[in-house]
Design an enzyme around this catalytic site. Structure first.
Site, short mmCIF file in Angstrom:
data_model
loop_
_atom_site.label_atom_id
_atom_site.label_comp_id
_atom_site.label_asym_id
_atom_site.label_seq_id
_atom_site.Cartn_x
_atom_site.Cartn_y
_atom_site.Cartn_z
N VAL A 17 11.45 -3.21 -9.45
CA VAL A 17 10.57 -1.91 -9.53
C VAL A 17 9.16 -2.50 -10.06
O VAL A 17 8.41 -1.89 -9.52
CB VAL A 17 11.27 -1.11 -10.69
CG1 VAL A 17 10.30 -0.07 -11.16
CG2 VAL A 17 12.55 -0.47 -10.01
N HIS A 18 9.24 -3.38 -10.90
CA HIS A 18 8.26 -4.17 -11.45
C HIS A 18 7.20 -4.78 -10.01
O HIS A 18 5.79 -4.63 -9.97
CB HIS A 18 8.32 -5.29 -12.35
CG HIS A 18 8.39 -4.79 -13.67
ND1 HIS A 18 9.70 -4.16 -14.08
CD2 HIS A 18 7.70 -4.69 -14.76
CE1 HIS A 18 9.46 -4.14 -15.28
NE2 HIS A 18 8.32 -4.28 -15.52
N GLU A 19 7.81 -5.43 -9.11
CA GLU A 19 7.17 -6.01 -7.93
C GLU A 19 6.79 -4.83 -6.86
O GLU A 19 5.89 -4.92 -6.60
CB GLU A 19 8.05 -6.96 -7.15
CG GLU A 19 7.66 -7.46 -5.85
CD GLU A 19 6.28 -8.44 -6.33
OE1 GLU A 19 5.35 -8.36 -5.54
OE2 GLU A 19 6.23 -8.90 -7.32
#
Length: 693
Positions: free
Chosen positions: A629-631
């Site tokens: 999700v962060h990427e």
């Protein structure tokens, strides 16, 4: 209050206080409401912590050793005394909803709370005590009722863990729940002025200093910008990026995204009306919709070529509503299967009650009683203490079960006559199962009107949509009214902090970012750009750290508190003291509690219960999903996939294991230094990688 510090000079004393009672006894509910009444019997409280000297200290009766307790007023602060650090549930046998307590006022009106059972009260030795923990006891409008506010994180954890452990010990079926049972309590955020511990903190002056420094920096930079550009925002490049392109389209897109989440509500209405089944096709439809929901928004952002400000807002808001939809549908889907099983058992119970019992017991049991009836009776009478599989509670096909209820159903379907005693035994088994399912369908709701499926209303869904939490429950603790002055205060703090962030971005972040763009447009080679990376990193170290801190403050302290106040949401534990983290797993738990609770219930525990993963594998899956999700956020922001943040997110796992080795374990100062170095350097290095490479 340090009991040991005064133990050597204080004898056995009979205390008096302004409540005209030596002891208050009663019970405390899970929402923090205490029902207390005075006990007027003469009680002696032992202030001396050294029991070996109790006989000698009892003989001290001189006037200089006796303190006048009659002149001391009762302070609302109380402390937990006699605790060994474990949950309160270890010392009593109360229910989950109410915990028995005894409040004894002592010196300065500061009381000592202890747990009581019906027969005994466990007194701990001084050596086994943990440090005292402050709570606050406040009067209410009802006579004899007080509100116990646990602002200290230690006491909140004790109360929460005590209720969870006691609930599990009294109801074995709850130990096998497929969804994590989270406890919501009335609490405030750490920096909220409503939190009494905030003003009493010994570090409150540093909080004041930080904001004073921010204001002075804002004035200094704004004055320089006004002198050079005629605007406090300098060249206004950042402002033009944020508000000069597709603002109206952004608002419309966000509104459509929010409104489309109602499809989860419509799906649950179809399930409860038996149009579809959650176990068969409901969860598949929901997962397909969630994938389309996220993919369509990401595609639209790339198609419109939005700037970073639009992108970061939209992708984060989309992730919030994606998690909200998932929690709402999967929790209600879980309850829908339990609801179907309860209805099926009710039909079985009606069939059993309509069955005419045999007038007399058969003389030859081996020939008259079928094997199904014999098996059912053996199961009912057995003392098997193994945990019942959780799948039994969500099953609607009794033919594939080996539970007591399935054996009773088989006995009823065998067609053999049942005696009155056998029918009563079978009826008790089914009623017990129904009662367990009714309790789970009610969940956290205080009344049946809010239990499943009565919660499936458009009003409940709209309320859930704007609540500042990502974990769905049937009911949450609420405050009585809205403080509009508080809403105004937090709203002004939100916009004021955003102005400071705007000035920092324009003055300190935009120039190095523009420089990296100029390098690429000039055709500078990758090697030459890499040589400039140390200077870009150093230029953005302090600005990005400030932006990170201010962004966190705006979202978790201001925006979420505004939503909580507008919705009367009382549990405002949106974050913990993450700045004291000594490891990355502690930081992951404390800096963003709403997301942590979502991952705990719907990823970690669901992986263990649904896919039968081990705890280590479930932990890895949780970190993996978080890293993906962060990427995704970085890919939307920089319009390319490089995997730098993904890699650094996964590196947190070996860093967590490193923090548990002899090198760092127990060395809190060193662990905190390592944590802050990573938080200080990490954002600047990551941003430089994405900009230059």
């Amino acid at each position: 209050m340090d009991v040991k510090a005064t133990a050597s000079r204080r004898p056995h004393l009979t205390t008096n206080d302004t409540l005209d009672a030596h002891e208050l006894v009663g019970s405390i509910a899970k929402d923090g409401t205490a029902s207390l009444k005075p006990r007027h019997n003469q009680t002696t409280y032992l202030q001396n912590a050294d029991t070996s000297n109790s006989s000698s200290s009892a003989s001290l009766t001189s006037d200089e050793d006796i303190e006048d307790y009659d002149k001391i007023k009762l302070d609302p602060d109380t402390i937990i005394d006699g605790s060994s650090g474990g949950p309160l549930g270890d010392t009593a046998t109360g229910s989950q909803e109410e915990q028995d307590l005894s409040l004894k006022p002592s010196r300065s009106g500061v009381g000592h709370i202890r747990r009581q059972s019906d027969t005994t009260t466990r007194e701990l030795s001084p050596d086994s005590r943990r440090k005292s923990i402050q709570v606050r006891l406040e009067k209410t409008d009802r006579k004899g009722h007080y509100t116990l506010t646990a602002n200290d994180p230690d006491i909140r954890d004790i109360l929460r863990k005590g209720m969870e452990r006691e609930k599990a010990s009294q109801d074995p079926s709850k130990r096998s729940r497929t969804l994590r049972d989270l406890v919501f309590t009335r609490q405030f955020t750490t920096f909220d002025r409503q939190n009494p511990l905030s003003a009493e903190s010994p570090f409150h002056g540093f909080f004041t200093l930080f904001w004073l420094a921010m204001v002075l920096m804002f004035l200094k930079v704004s004055a320089s910008n006004w002198r050079e550009h005629g605007s406090i925002f300098g060249g206004n490049e950042v402002f033009k990026i944020m508000f000069g392109h597709d603002v109206l389209i952004l608002g419309i897109t966000d509104g459509v995204m929010v409104f489309s989440s109602i499809l989860g509500f419509l799906l649950q209405k179809a399930i409860v009306n038996n149009y579809i089944s959650w176990n068969r096709s409901g969860w598949i439809i929901q997962n397909i919709w969630q994938t389309f929901f996220l993919g369509s928004v990401v595609w639209w952002m790339f198609y419109r070529e939005w700037p970073w400000s639009h992108t970061i807002f939209m992708v984060l808001h989309t992730m919030v509503f994606l998690m909200k939809q998932h929690s709402y549908t999967f929790y209600n889907g879980h309850l829908s299967v339990i609801y179907r099983r309860r209805n099926m058992l009710r039909e079985k119970l009606r069939d059993l009650r309509d069955t005419k019992p045999s007038e007399s017991a058969p003389s030859t049991p081996q020939q008259a009683i079928s094997p199904a009836v014999t098996s059912a009776l053996e199961r009912v009478d057995s003392n098997d203490k193994k945990r019942r599989p959780s799948t039994y509670r969500t099953s609607t096909n009794l033919d594939h079960e080996t539970s007591k209820v399935a054996s009773v159903a088989a006995a009823m379907q065998s067609g053999e006559p049942l005696t009155s005693d056998q029918m009563q035994t079978f009826q008790g088994v089914i009623e017990e199962e129904i009662a367990t399912l009714d309790k789970e369908l009610k969940g956290k709701a205080q009344s049946d009107e809010k239990a499943y499926p009565n919660n499936l209303t458009i009003g409940n869904f709209a309320d859930w949509t704007i609540l500042p939490t990502l974990v769905y429950e049937l009911e949450y603790p609420r405050q009585e009214r809205i403080n509009w002055w508080y809403v105004l205060e937090k709203s002004m703090a939100t916009f004021g902090t955003m102005c400071v962030m705007q000035v920092i971005s324009q003055a300190y972040i935009y120039p190095p970012v523009a420089e990296t763009v100029r390098m690429k447009e000039a055709g500078m080679s990758l090697e030459d750009r890499a040589k400039q990376m140390p200077w870009i990193v150093s230029d953005m170290l302090f600005p990005l750290l400030l932006e990170q801190l201010l962004s966190w403050y705006v979202i978790w302290e201001c925006v979420l508190n505004v939503l909580a106040e507008l919705t009367c949401f009382a549990d405002r534990g949106f974050y913990g003291d993450w700045w004291n983290s000594v490891s990355w797993d502690q930081y992951a738990r404390d800096w963003n509690r709403p997301v942590h609770n979502f991952l705990l219930r719907h990823v970690y525990h669901s992986s263990i219960s649904a896919f039968h993963l081990s705890r280590g594998t479930a932990t890895f899956m949780t970190f993996l999903l978080s890293a993906l999700v962060h990427e995704l956020v970085m890919a939307c922001l920089f319009k390319k996939v490089r995997g730098y943040l993904f890699t650094m997110q996964l590196l947190q796992m070996p860093l967590v294991m490193l923090s548990r080795t002899k090198l760092l374990k127990g060395r809190d100062l060193l662990g905190n230094v390592v944590f802050w170095i990573g938080l200080f350097v990490g954002p600047s290095v990551l941003t430089s990688f994405y900009l230059l490479i």
